[in-house]
Design an enzyme around this catalytic site. Structure first.
Site, PDB file in Angstrom:
ATOM      1  N   LYS A 196       0.699  -1.104   0.008  1.00 32.23           N
ATOM      2  CA  LYS A 196      -0.028  -0.094   0.116  1.00 32.23           C
ATOM      3  C   LYS A 196       0.854   1.310   0.045  1.00 32.23           C
ATOM      4  O   LYS A 196       2.011   1.076   0.197  1.00 32.23           O
ATOM      5  CB  LYS A 196      -0.980  -0.117   1.227  1.00 32.23           C
ATOM      6  CG  LYS A 196      -1.908  -1.185   1.397  1.00 32.23           C
ATOM      7  CD  LYS A 196      -2.824  -1.379   0.192  1.00 32.23           C
ATOM      8  CE  LYS A 196      -3.403  -2.491  -0.439  1.00 32.23           C
ATOM      9  NZ  LYS A 196      -4.344  -3.487   0.590  1.00 32.23           N
TER      10      LYS A 196
HETATM   11  C1  PLP Z   1      -5.265  -4.314   1.056  1.00 28.80           C
HETATM   12  C2  PLP Z   1      -6.773  -4.135   1.237  1.00 28.80           C
HETATM   13  C3  PLP Z   1      -7.548  -4.591   2.406  1.00 28.80           C
HETATM   14  C4  PLP Z   1      -7.242  -5.285   3.380  1.00 28.80           C
HETATM   15  O1  PLP Z   1      -6.138  -4.746   4.052  1.00 28.80           O
HETATM   16  P1  PLP Z   1      -5.040  -5.631   4.967  1.00 28.80           P
HETATM   17  O2  PLP Z   1      -4.330  -4.758   5.631  1.00 28.80           O
HETATM   18  O3  PLP Z   1      -4.472  -6.536   4.130  1.00 28.80           O
HETATM   19  O4  PLP Z   1      -5.755  -6.462   5.857  1.00 28.80           O
HETATM   20  C5  PLP Z   1      -9.049  -4.484   2.218  1.00 28.80           C
HETATM   21  N1  PLP Z   1      -9.466  -3.803   0.970  1.00 28.80           N
HETATM   22  C6  PLP Z   1      -8.739  -3.512   0.046  1.00 28.80           C
HETATM   23  C7  PLP Z   1      -9.333  -2.849  -1.181  1.00 28.80           C
HETATM   24  C8  PLP Z   1      -7.512  -3.936  -0.047  1.00 28.80           C
HETATM   25  O5  PLP Z   1      -6.612  -3.540  -1.064  1.00 28.80           O
END
Ligand code: PLP
Length: 398
Positions: A196
């Protein structure tokens, strides 16, 4: 004359494989983490409080609550919104499964709304059609860094007295109608997973302007237990007294992760600039290739691009997404697909969701692939990706 594809025995565009996303950690980040490791708190210390303060300021929200990951953030958002058995929650199928799973954790029912053909974002018209007397919330997902039509969806939510949760795992740093993501929906959730925009390895947060939502979410993330006398349901003056008020979880983040995320937050504007510069290079390189479609942007949105996707029209390009994917991977440009529609997973199929539920989302899924986009890419990396895509494209298009 087209070059021979690596897939068919030619030389790949580059020797070192490049992936669709990658974290960037600086010396400053490392020092921020080390300082926490040398201190008195590994968890529930001052670095978390500092992160929450700075994150609320950055998103322009009243409250921020840090948690272990983005999925935990979605779960506590649903708990705060009061989702329970019998409640329906509307979300997009074109997302990571967690955006829907959080509803199931609470015993609620997931209702999938279709997406818009141009932006791939959840379609407000589809959302409105699906609202029933049991609808309790909408989880709008910002796709790839572009935002959903949040203000339009918010109006629908206000009209029907339901909560708008925004899954902003992709869109930290994005702005819609001059308002920062994090201060638009009733509750916004973020992820700080390694791919991210900023990361703690793992990590997550919610932001909200509502004191009640913030308080309930915070409680849910820490076993449902409070130590604050002013919040006690059973008044008690014992100094050791603490009180469990709901069934919560241990969704705490560590102090050293919080320090890493805060350190990265300090340079988010340069991360955003680099992401958007790469996206702009891609846009200009691919804009005139017939049969390649690029994601449209929501009006008045200033995105921080998280993913970059190509849509391959096989009738025009002469090869389908699968073959394009394999050919790019052979050139050592490793693509990915975001996302398999959530209800295509066997777990959801077993609940009765069926093919054809959201035709636009399914059509988009059949033709998209995600190409590398992350701030640490050099101009040479970007050029390699562009050359590889054009090589594959012209090979098949002829
Ligand atoms: C990465 C992601 C999540 C989940 O996040 P985590 O930190 O991996 O639990 C939820 N929704 C979307 C759209 C994502 O890209």
């Amino acid at each position: 004359m087209e070059e021979k594809l690596a897939l068919y025995g030619g030389n790949p565009i580059r020797s070192e494989r490049i992936f669709y996303g990658k974290h960037a950690v600086t010396q400053e980040d490392i020092e921020a983490v080390c300082n926490v490791l040398k201190g008195n708190y590994l968890t529930q210390g001052p670095a978390i409080a500092e992160f929450e303060k700075e994150f609320a300021i950055f998103t322009n929200a009243n409250y921020a609550v840090a948690v272990a990951n983005g999925t935990a953030a979605l779960h506590i958002a649903c708990i705060a919104a009061g989702i329970g058995p019998g409640d329906e929650v509307i979300t997009s199928p074109l997302t990571f499964a967690a955006s829907a799973n959080c509803v199931l954790y609470c015993g609620g029912t997931v209702v999938f709304a279709d997406v818009k053909e141009d932006t791939y974002e959840i379609d407000p018209a589809s959302v409105e059609q699906l609202i029933t007397e049991n609808t309790k919330a909408v989880i709008a997902v910002d796709y790839a860094g572009n935002t959903a039509d949040l203000f339009e969806i918010k109006q629908i939510c206000v009209k029907h007295h339901i909560t708008l949760i925004e899954d902003a795992a992709h869109s930290l740093g994005s702005v819609l109608e001059n308002q920062n993501v994090g201060s638009i929906a009733d509750i916004t959730t973020f992820s700080f997973h390694a791919v991210k925009t900023i990361t703690g390895g793992e990590g997550g947060a919610i932001t909200t302007n509502s004191f009640e939502f913030a308080q309930k979410a915070r409680l849910a993330a820490c076993h449902g237990i409070t130590k604050k006398p002013e919040d006690f349901i059973q008044p008690n003056v014992d100094r050791w007294y603490q009180e469990q008020q709901l069934l919560g979880y241990n969704y705490r983040i560590t102090d050293f992760q919080a320090a890493l995320i805060t350190s990265q937050l300090h340079r988010i504007s340069s991360l955003k600039d680099r992401r958007n510069a790469i996206a702009a290079m891609y846009r200009s390189a691919f804009k005139d290739l017939p049969g390649i479609k690029l994601q449209g942007q929501t009006q008045e949105c200033d995105p921080c691009w998280h993913l970059f996707m190509l849509r391959i029209d096989k009738a025009v390009v002469g090869c389908d997404r699968s073959l394009f994917f394999a050919a790019l991977a052979a050139e050592n440009i490793q693509p990915q697909v975001h996302y398999i529609p959530v209800y295509h997973h066997p777990y959801y199929r077993a609940m009765g969701y069926h093919e054809g539920l959201c035709p636009v989302a399914e059509k988009i899924y059949e033709s998209i692939l995600t190409i590398p986009l992350y701030p640490a890419m050099s101009d040479q990396d970007v050029d390699d990706v562009i050359r590889a895509i054009k090589k594959v494209y012209y090979y098949f298009r002829k």
